[in-house]
Design an enzyme around this catalytic site. Structure first.
Site, PDB file in Angstrom:
ATOM      1  N   LYS A 171       0.590  -1.280   0.034  1.00 60.98           N
ATOM      2  CA  LYS A 171       0.163   0.096  -0.165  1.00 60.98           C
ATOM      3  C   LYS A 171       0.717   0.966   0.196  1.00 60.98           C
ATOM      4  O   LYS A 171       1.600   1.972   1.235  1.00 60.98           O
ATOM      5  CB  LYS A 171      -0.751  -0.108   0.938  1.00 60.98           C
ATOM      6  CG  LYS A 171      -1.760   1.017   1.645  1.00 60.98           C
ATOM      7  CD  LYS A 171      -1.674   2.042   2.441  1.00 60.98           C
ATOM      8  CE  LYS A 171      -2.451   3.516   2.595  1.00 60.98           C
ATOM      9  NZ  LYS A 171      -2.135   4.347   1.705  1.00 60.98           N
ATOM     10  N   GLY A 224       6.831   6.007   7.732  1.00 55.55           N
ATOM     11  CA  GLY A 224       5.772   6.939   7.782  1.00 55.55           C
ATOM     12  C   GLY A 224       5.941   7.669   8.966  1.00 55.55           C
ATOM     13  O   GLY A 224       6.742   7.878   9.885  1.00 55.55           O
ATOM     14  N   SER A 225       4.892   8.345   9.268  1.00 58.87           N
ATOM     15  CA  SER A 225       5.250   9.205  10.636  1.00 58.87           C
ATOM     16  C   SER A 225       4.805   8.532  11.736  1.00 58.87           C
ATOM     17  O   SER A 225       4.381   7.245  11.779  1.00 58.87           O
ATOM     18  CB  SER A 225       3.651  10.234  10.961  1.00 58.87           C
ATOM     19  OG  SER A 225       2.357   9.665  11.012  1.00 58.87           O
ATOM     20  N   GLY A 229       2.632   5.025  12.544  1.00 53.58           N
ATOM     21  CA  GLY A 229       3.845   3.558  13.272  1.00 53.58           C
ATOM     22  C   GLY A 229       2.706   2.880  14.433  1.00 53.58           C
ATOM     23  O   GLY A 229       3.376   2.272  14.829  1.00 53.58           O
ATOM     24  N   GLU A 246       9.937   2.366   9.933  1.00 48.97           N
ATOM     25  CA  GLU A 246      10.881   3.699  10.155  1.00 48.97           C
ATOM     26  C   GLU A 246      10.314   4.883  10.645  1.00 48.97           C
ATOM     27  O   GLU A 246       9.046   5.158   9.497  1.00 48.97           O
ATOM     28  CB  GLU A 246      11.584   3.894   8.833  1.00 48.97           C
ATOM     29  CG  GLU A 246      12.882   2.556   9.290  1.00 48.97           C
ATOM     30  CD  GLU A 246      13.294   2.600   9.633  1.00 48.97           C
ATOM     31  OE1 GLU A 246      14.258   3.293  10.348  1.00 48.97           O
ATOM     32  OE2 GLU A 246      14.664   1.487   9.683  1.00 48.97           O
ATOM     33  N   CYS A 280      14.001  11.861   6.142  1.00 51.06           N
ATOM     34  CA  CYS A 280      14.015  11.385   7.235  1.00 51.06           C
ATOM     35  C   CYS A 280      15.131  11.509   7.754  1.00 51.06           C
ATOM     36  O   CYS A 280      15.537  12.324   9.054  1.00 51.06           O
ATOM     37  CB  CYS A 280      13.048  10.285   7.153  1.00 51.06           C
ATOM     38  SG  CYS A 280      14.027   9.294   6.455  1.00 51.06           S
ATOM     39  N   GLN A 327       0.812  19.770   3.818  1.00 49.88           N
ATOM     40  CA  GLN A 327       2.578  19.839   4.003  1.00 49.88           C
ATOM     41  C   GLN A 327       2.577  21.642   4.203  1.00 49.88           C
ATOM     42  O   GLN A 327       3.933  21.728   4.804  1.00 49.88           O
ATOM     43  CB  GLN A 327       3.091  19.035   3.753  1.00 49.88           C
ATOM     44  CG  GLN A 327       5.572  19.308   3.836  1.00 49.88           C
ATOM     45  CD  GLN A 327       4.576  18.705   5.687  1.00 49.88           C
ATOM     46  OE1 GLN A 327       4.693  17.120   5.628  1.00 49.88           O
ATOM     47  NE2 GLN A 327       5.953  19.493   6.467  1.00 49.88           N
ATOM     48  N   GLU A 379       9.091  17.749  14.290  1.00 51.28           N
ATOM     49  CA  GLU A 379       9.825  17.064  12.934  1.00 51.28           C
ATOM     50  C   GLU A 379       8.492  18.401  12.409  1.00 51.28           C
ATOM     51  O   GLU A 379       7.605  17.890  12.170  1.00 51.28           O
ATOM     52  CB  GLU A 379       9.592  16.022  12.203  1.00 51.28           C
ATOM     53  CG  GLU A 379      10.357  15.119  11.660  1.00 51.28           C
ATOM     54  CD  GLU A 379       9.718  13.880  10.779  1.00 51.28           C
ATOM     55  OE1 GLU A 379       8.381  13.494  10.623  1.00 51.28           O
ATOM     56  OE2 GLU A 379      10.373  13.593  10.512  1.00 51.28           O
TER      57      GLU A 379
END
Ligand code: NAD
Length: 477
Positions: A171, A224-225, A229, A246, A280, A327, A379
């Protein structure tokens, strides 16, 4: 317009589609891509489950040939796929072609790894008994990817999953389905049996969540975020499922008094602003010692004046647009937060208009920041960085490590003593000396610690740790 469909059990399917919009020119629709349902996702999981027994026992030569073919085709089409990547995500064309080449190299690497699968034969502590230790595929792997590396991250999860004999439900991020569709098409034509690799594009809350809720996924590899996660982690405990996560970063780049100023500025500008700061491994905390601080800020500001922000496909563009409106709002909100917190805006901070309507933001540099400000702790994931002034190396290291994250950590110095000490003591999965915090090789492990990562490393031969399970067999001679 043609709909790029999902691949489920070897059949292209799906009539509901969403537009893939170019962030450099929001009038341009890159393509129409299927948006899968929960039922599509369940069908894909069932197909992968059915395909697993045969694929897990497939010959290593068959896997090698398919992975090699895919790598070769990606390389042969690097300019076209790079342009697609630049159009859907907004990376500059050279960055996008570079990422595409890397995806090809990852497939080449795992084509080789397929032929190097091995185990161990060791003596038992008991007489007349032999012990074999082998790695077996895990089963059906769920692959969930973010938007910021539309071809490299899918490649570095799909290639090892197939290499070690797993089947896949993949996905990709809703914002960038184009490169993912292209990779799946390439692998499908390269000869993968039906059901081995299933693609379900669509929403995280539908497709992703259905994957999380399934008891049939033996593992999920997620990038992802932090928020998503954690959902992957919680759902996986319930299903006793292996995970590899990650997530975010707030990577420090330390600049010491003895640094070569031009090396430091090149590394910092690249770390913070290239790929629009949407890596990242990007550095958003530039931790600079007193003796070089003013010269560094002056040189950085001069450097930033030379960087062109424009359409990703335009020759001479150094920084492409932000990926989407959401974003962009996050970035501009953080710029306002930084100002309110008392950081000084040394460069940028403004939206820019260009020939085409896109999400263009100046690279933004704050000075006089502290490590306690929100702009230093959270972040942002955009072209926004802050300079934090420190007294000496010891304070720099302490500030670098004072973060909930631990992905990448950089230092600019000519001191062997400090470089060595930093490599040993930086609380990060990756350390860079006189190099940008971003930019890694494809044949060595990638990943972080603390809040950035969970589970075993990705890439290189270390990938086997996640994509296989170990079996120990005892035989009476
Ligand atoms: P995200 O968490 O919003 O989305 C990632 C993926 O998860 C997408 O495919 C999304 O559709 C899916 N998803 C969303 N909700 C879900 C749910 N409920 N269940 C299952 N899946 C769901 O992240 P993003 O905005 O796409 O990516 C940016 C983030 O990724 C940043 O935090 C960045 O640091 C991180 N990132 C980390 C690395 C790394 O290696 N550490 C690399 C690249 C990006």
């Amino acid at each position: 317009m043609t709909i790029y469909q999902n691949l489920i059990a070897g059949e292209w399917t799906g009539a509901d589609a969403v537009e893939n919009i170019n962030p450099s020119d929001t009038k341009e629709v890159v393509g129409l891509y299927a948006s899968g349902s929960a039922a599509d996702t369940r069908n894909a999981i069932a197909a992968a489950k059915a395909a697993f027994p045969a694929w897990s026992r497939s010959g290593i030569w068959e896997r090698h040939v398919i992975l090699k073919k895919a790598g070769d085709e990606i390389m042969a089409r690097k300019d076209e796929l790079g342009a697609l990547l630049a159009r859907e995500e907004g990376k500059t064309l050279p960055e996008a072609i570079g990422e595409t080449i890397r995806a090809s190299q990852i497939f080449e690497f795992f084509a080789g790894e397929a032929l190097r699968l091995a185990g161990e034969v060791v003596p038992s502590v008991r007489p007349n008994i032999g012990v074999e230790i082998t790695r077996e595929p895990l089963g059906v792997i769920g692959i969930i990817t973010p938007w910021n590396f539309p071809i490299a991250i899918p490649a570095w999860k799909i290639a090892p999953a197939l290499c070690y004999g797993n089947t896949i439900v993949f996905k990709p991020a809703e914002l960038v389905p184009g490169c993912s569709w292209a990779i799946v098409d390439i692998l499908n034509r390269a000869g993968l049996p039906k059901g081995v690799l299933n693609l379900v594009m669509g929403k995280g809350s539908i497709v992703g969540q259905t994957m999380l809720d399934s008891p049939d996924l033996a593992g999920i590899t997620f990038t992802g975020s932090v928020g998503t996660g954690k959902r992957v982690a919680v759902s996986s405990i319930e299903h006793n499922r292996k995970i590899q996560l990650e997530m975010g970063g707030k990577n420090p780049m330390v600049v010491l008094d003895d640094a070569d100023l031009s090396v430091a500025v090149e590394a910092a500008a690249n770390s913070a602003f290239f790929s629009t700061g949407q890596r990242c491994t990007a550095s958003s905390r530039l931790i600079v010692t007193e003796g070089i601080h003013d010269r560094f800020v002056a040189a950085m500001t001069e450097k930033l004046k030379t960087l062109n922000v424009d359409h990703a496909l335009k020759t001479g563009t150094h920084i492409g647009p932000v990926v989407d409106e959401r974003q962009l709002k996050t970035d501009t909100d953080y710029i306002e937060i930084g100002k309110k917190e008392g950081a000084k805006l040394a460069f940028g901070g403004e939206l820019i208009s260009r020939d085409t309507p896109g999400f263009y933001l100046q690279p933004t540099l704050f000075t006089e920041a502290t490590n306690q400000m929100r702009i230093s702790r959270e972040e942002i994931f955009g072209p926004v960085a802050s300079v934090i002034r420190v007294k000496d190396y010891d304070e720099a290291l302490a500030v670098a490590n004072d973060t909930p994250f631990g992905l990448s950590s950089g230092i600019a110095t000519t001191s062997l003593k400090h470089a060595t000490h930093f490599k040993r003591n930086a609380e990060a999965g990756m350390v860079m000396v006189n190099l940008p915090t971003a930019g890694v090789d494809f044949h060595v492990p990638f990943g972080g610690r603390k809040g950035s990562s969970y589970g075993s490393r990705e890439q290189g031969k270390y990938a086997a740790e996640f994509f296989t399970t170990v079996k120990t067999a005892y035989t009476l001679a």
